[in-house]
Design a protein around this motif. Structure first.
Motif, PDB file in Angstrom:
ATOM      1  N   SER A 159       3.202  14.881  -3.157  1.00 21.19           N
ATOM      2  CA  SER A 159       2.622  15.313  -4.431  1.00 21.19           C
ATOM      3  C   SER A 159       3.061  14.416  -5.592  1.00 21.19           C
ATOM      4  N   TRP A 160       4.292  13.900  -5.531  1.00 17.44           N
ATOM      5  CA  TRP A 160       4.713  12.959  -6.582  1.00 17.44           C
ATOM      6  C   TRP A 160       3.875  11.675  -6.516  1.00 17.44           C
ATOM      7  N   GLY A 161       3.637  11.205  -5.302  1.00 18.97           N
ATOM      8  CA  GLY A 161       2.832   9.994  -5.129  1.00 18.97           C
ATOM      9  C   GLY A 161       1.454  10.171  -5.738  1.00 18.97           C
ATOM     10  N   GLU A 162       0.850  11.316  -5.431  1.00 17.52           N
ATOM     11  CA  GLU A 162      -0.488  11.623  -5.953  1.00 17.52           C
ATOM     12  C   GLU A 162      -0.471  11.716  -7.487  1.00 17.52           C
ATOM     13  N   TYR A 163       0.547  12.416  -7.980  1.00 19.20           N
ATOM     14  CA  TYR A 163       0.682  12.613  -9.418  1.00 19.20           C
ATOM     15  C   TYR A 163       0.832  11.265 -10.141  1.00 19.20           C
ATOM     16  N   TYR A 170      -2.480   1.773 -10.938  1.00 19.23           N
ATOM     17  CA  TYR A 170      -1.794   0.555 -10.504  1.00 19.23           C
ATOM     18  C   TYR A 170      -2.250  -0.641 -11.349  1.00 19.23           C
ATOM     19  N   PRO A 171      -1.403  -1.665 -11.509  1.00 21.00           N
ATOM     20  CA  PRO A 171      -0.028  -1.700 -11.023  1.00 21.00           C
ATOM     21  C   PRO A 171       0.880  -0.805 -11.863  1.00 21.00           C
ATOM     22  N   CYS A 172       1.953  -0.352 -11.236  1.00 21.09           N
ATOM     23  CA  CYS A 172       2.979   0.343 -12.019  1.00 21.09           C
ATOM     24  C   CYS A 172       4.339  -0.239 -11.644  1.00 21.09           C
ATOM     25  N   PHE A 173       5.324   0.059 -12.473  1.00 22.96           N
ATOM     26  CA  PHE A 173       6.678  -0.468 -12.275  1.00 22.96           C
ATOM     27  C   PHE A 173       7.631   0.680 -11.980  1.00 22.96           C
ATOM     28  N   VAL A 174       8.386   0.530 -10.897  1.00 22.91           N
ATOM     29  CA  VAL A 174       9.382   1.538 -10.527  1.00 22.91           C
ATOM     30  C   VAL A 174      10.758   0.984 -10.883  1.00 22.91           C
ATOM     31  N   SER A 186      10.617  -2.768  -9.106  1.00 25.31           N
ATOM     32  CA  SER A 186       9.496  -3.307  -8.324  1.00 25.31           C
ATOM     33  C   SER A 186       8.186  -3.086  -9.056  1.00 25.31           C
ATOM     34  N   LYS A 187       7.283  -4.043  -8.855  1.00 28.30           N
ATOM     35  CA  LYS A 187       5.910  -3.892  -9.347  1.00 28.30           C
ATOM     36  C   LYS A 187       5.079  -3.477  -8.138  1.00 28.30           C
ATOM     37  N   VAL A 188       4.351  -2.387  -8.231  1.00 25.32           N
ATOM     38  CA  VAL A 188       3.631  -1.889  -7.044  1.00 25.32           C
ATOM     39  C   VAL A 188       2.132  -1.773  -7.299  1.00 25.32           C
ATOM     40  N   ARG A 189       1.372  -1.962  -6.220  1.00 19.29           N
ATOM     41  CA  ARG A 189      -0.089  -1.998  -6.330  1.00 19.29           C
ATOM     42  C   ARG A 189      -0.804  -0.961  -5.477  1.00 19.29           C
ATOM     43  N   ASP A 190      -0.063  -0.239  -4.632  1.00 16.04           N
ATOM     44  CA  ASP A 190      -0.687   0.843  -3.848  1.00 16.04           C
ATOM     45  C   ASP A 190       0.366   1.874  -3.442  1.00 16.04           C
ATOM     46  N   LEU A 191      -0.095   2.926  -2.797  1.00 14.28           N
ATOM     47  CA  LEU A 191       0.778   4.048  -2.455  1.00 14.28           C
ATOM     48  C   LEU A 191       1.914   3.637  -1.507  1.00 14.28           C
ATOM     49  N   ALA A 192       1.576   2.797  -0.545  1.00 14.95           N
ATOM     50  CA  ALA A 192       2.600   2.365   0.412  1.00 14.95           C
ATOM     51  C   ALA A 192       3.716   1.610  -0.319  1.00 14.95           C
ATOM     52  N   GLN A 193       3.323   0.714  -1.221  1.00 15.13           N
ATOM     53  CA  GLN A 193       4.319  -0.032  -2.003  1.00 15.13           C
ATOM     54  C   GLN A 193       5.107   0.893  -2.930  1.00 15.13           C
ATOM     55  N   LEU A 194       4.424   1.894  -3.443  1.00 17.19           N
ATOM     56  CA  LEU A 194       5.093   2.848  -4.337  1.00 17.19           C
ATOM     57  C   LEU A 194       6.228   3.555  -3.603  1.00 17.19           C
ATOM     58  N   GLU A 195       5.937   3.973  -2.370  1.00 20.92           N
ATOM     59  CA  GLU A 195       6.961   4.680  -1.588  1.00 20.92           C
ATOM     60  C   GLU A 195       8.156   3.780  -1.295  1.00 20.92           C
ATOM     61  N   VAL A 196       7.884   2.532  -0.930  1.00 17.84           N
ATOM     62  CA  VAL A 196       8.970   1.575  -0.651  1.00 17.84           C
ATOM     63  C   VAL A 196       9.789   1.338  -1.925  1.00 17.84           C
ATOM     64  N   ALA A 197       9.087   1.170  -3.044  1.00 14.60           N
ATOM     65  CA  ALA A 197       9.758   0.878  -4.317  1.00 14.60           C
ATOM     66  C   ALA A 197      10.641   2.054  -4.753  1.00 14.60           C
TER      67      ALA A 197
END
Ligand code: ATP
Ligand code: MG
Ligand code: MG
Ligand code: MG
Length: 345
Positions: A159-163, A170-174, A186-197
């Motif tokens: 739910s956090w990912g969706e939110y 995207y892009p967003c910065f974590v 990290s600079k992320v461009r999709d959900l998979a990258q967001l989770e890793v970041a």
């Protein structure tokens, strides 16, 4: 009688080496002034403090990082005896355990004046979540962001990912909330990258911030003063990498400092006014470097962050901005010491 200046450098943070370089520049400026008796105190990576003799050797080494004590667990932390004789402290520590109010608290308890920001401004300036909520309160424009804790993320990652996706896109910065030098960002461009970041950022701090990514020029401004802080000329940083990450910051030739920044005068004035406002919002004292994004397409100035103990090497943005504003490096060090004495009196 000479003023005994305790130069505190090194420290337990990822910015240890930068601190040594900053301290070398400051030490060489201070030692040219007969008003001072310079006493260096090197803080090893394991947190132990060295006496001035050993610290002097670190300042004179061309290669950073002398041997840290191997069995730090069994050695008790203690203040070198020479610390009792210091008249004014000059901390040049960046990042956690130095820029974040911890060392400032110790110096405060020692009842001696110290250069730069106090406990409150240091702690709040280092914590991006608190810093941004105070900036918002002060009406300073900034990017959209979401703050969350490690615990919150681990409860409901989906739910956090969706939110975050719907809120920021995207892009967003974590980023870890409490850090510097782009460590853990990290600079992320999709959900998979967001989770890793996020997995990476929560390894550095129990609280993180995710920001909407902007395409913008990076502008910095220096602030100097206590009750009547002054803003410097404005500078710009350019680079060819994806963003201003750790490698770009600390590899020679990867980033360029442009002083003064080539910007319309109303943008420069806005940056200067926002810098002073940010400094005062945090109850700053002494110095700070305030970082901005300038979105050219909409002519918008957004505040990114404040750094309460910015890099202070001869080539760093903070002293360079003052040099171009008419205050040479050595005079800047004098001013900072005078501001410390003024604040404590
Ligand atoms: P410092 O070394 O200045 O203390 P820091 O670790 O506090 O850095 P930030 O200044 O927040 O980190 O971010 C580092 C860099 O990441 C920025 O200079 C910029 O290049 C990029 N960046 C961060 N946030 C954003 C954003 N929201 N949009 C675009 N770029 C960003
Ligand atoms: Mg920072
Ligand atoms: Mg920083
Ligand atoms: Mg920054």
């Amino acid at each position: 009688e000479k003023l005994r200046v305790g130069l505190l450098f090194g420290g337990q943070s990822g910015e240890h080496e930068v601190s040594i370089t900053s301290a070398k520049a400051i030490a060489s400026a201070l030692s040219q002034n007969s008003r001072y008796d310079l006493q260096p105190f090197y803080i090893q990576k394991d947190g132990l403090w060295c006496n001035p003799t050993k610290s002097q050797a670190v300042l004179q080494q061309t290669q950073a990082e002398p041997s840290a004590s191997s069995n730090s667990q069994v050695i008790q932390w203690q203040l070198p005896i020479e610390a009792n004789q210091i008249d004014v402290w000059f901390p040049v520590l960046h990042g956690p355990n130095g820029e974040d109010g911890t060392v400032q608290g110790l110096l405060q308890l020692m009842q001696k004046p110290y250069v730069g920001n106090g406990v409150l401004a240091s702690a709040v300036g280092m914590d991006k979540i608190l810093m941004k909520s105070l900036f918002a309160q002060a009406g300073l424009a900034q990017v959209k962001y979401v703050a969350l804790s490690r615990w919150q993320w681990q409860q409901e990652p989906e739910s956090w990912g969706e939110y975050i996706e719907t809120e920021l896109g995207y892009p967003c910065f974590v980023k870890p909330s409490n850090l510097g030098s782009s460590v853990g960002i990290s600079k992320v461009r999709d959900l998979a990258q967001l989770e890793v970041a996020i997995a990476s950022a929560i390894g550095y701090d129990s609280r993180i911030i995710v920001e909407q990514g902007v395409t913008a020029r990076e502008i910095e401004c220096a602030v100097l003063g206590n009750d009547q802080p002054q803003a410097s000329i404005v500078g710009e940083i350019t680079y060819k990498s994806d963003f201003y990450d750790y490698e770009t910051k600390y590899t020679a030739g990867m980033a360029e400092l442009i002083i003064p920044a080539n910007l319309p005068s109303e943008v420069i004035e806005a940056v200067q006014a926002m810098s002073v406002k940010a400094f005062q919002t945090l109850a700053g004292s002494g110095l700070a470097r305030v970082d901005f994004f300038y979105v050219e397409s909409t002519a918008t100035v957004l505040i990114n962050e404040i750094n309460t103990l910015p890099g202070f090497t001869a080539l760093s943005m903070y002293p360079k901005l003052w040099e171009y504003s008419g205050i040479p490096f050595a005079d800047l060090c004098d001013r900072l010491i005078d501001l410390a004495l003024e604040k404590s009196s």
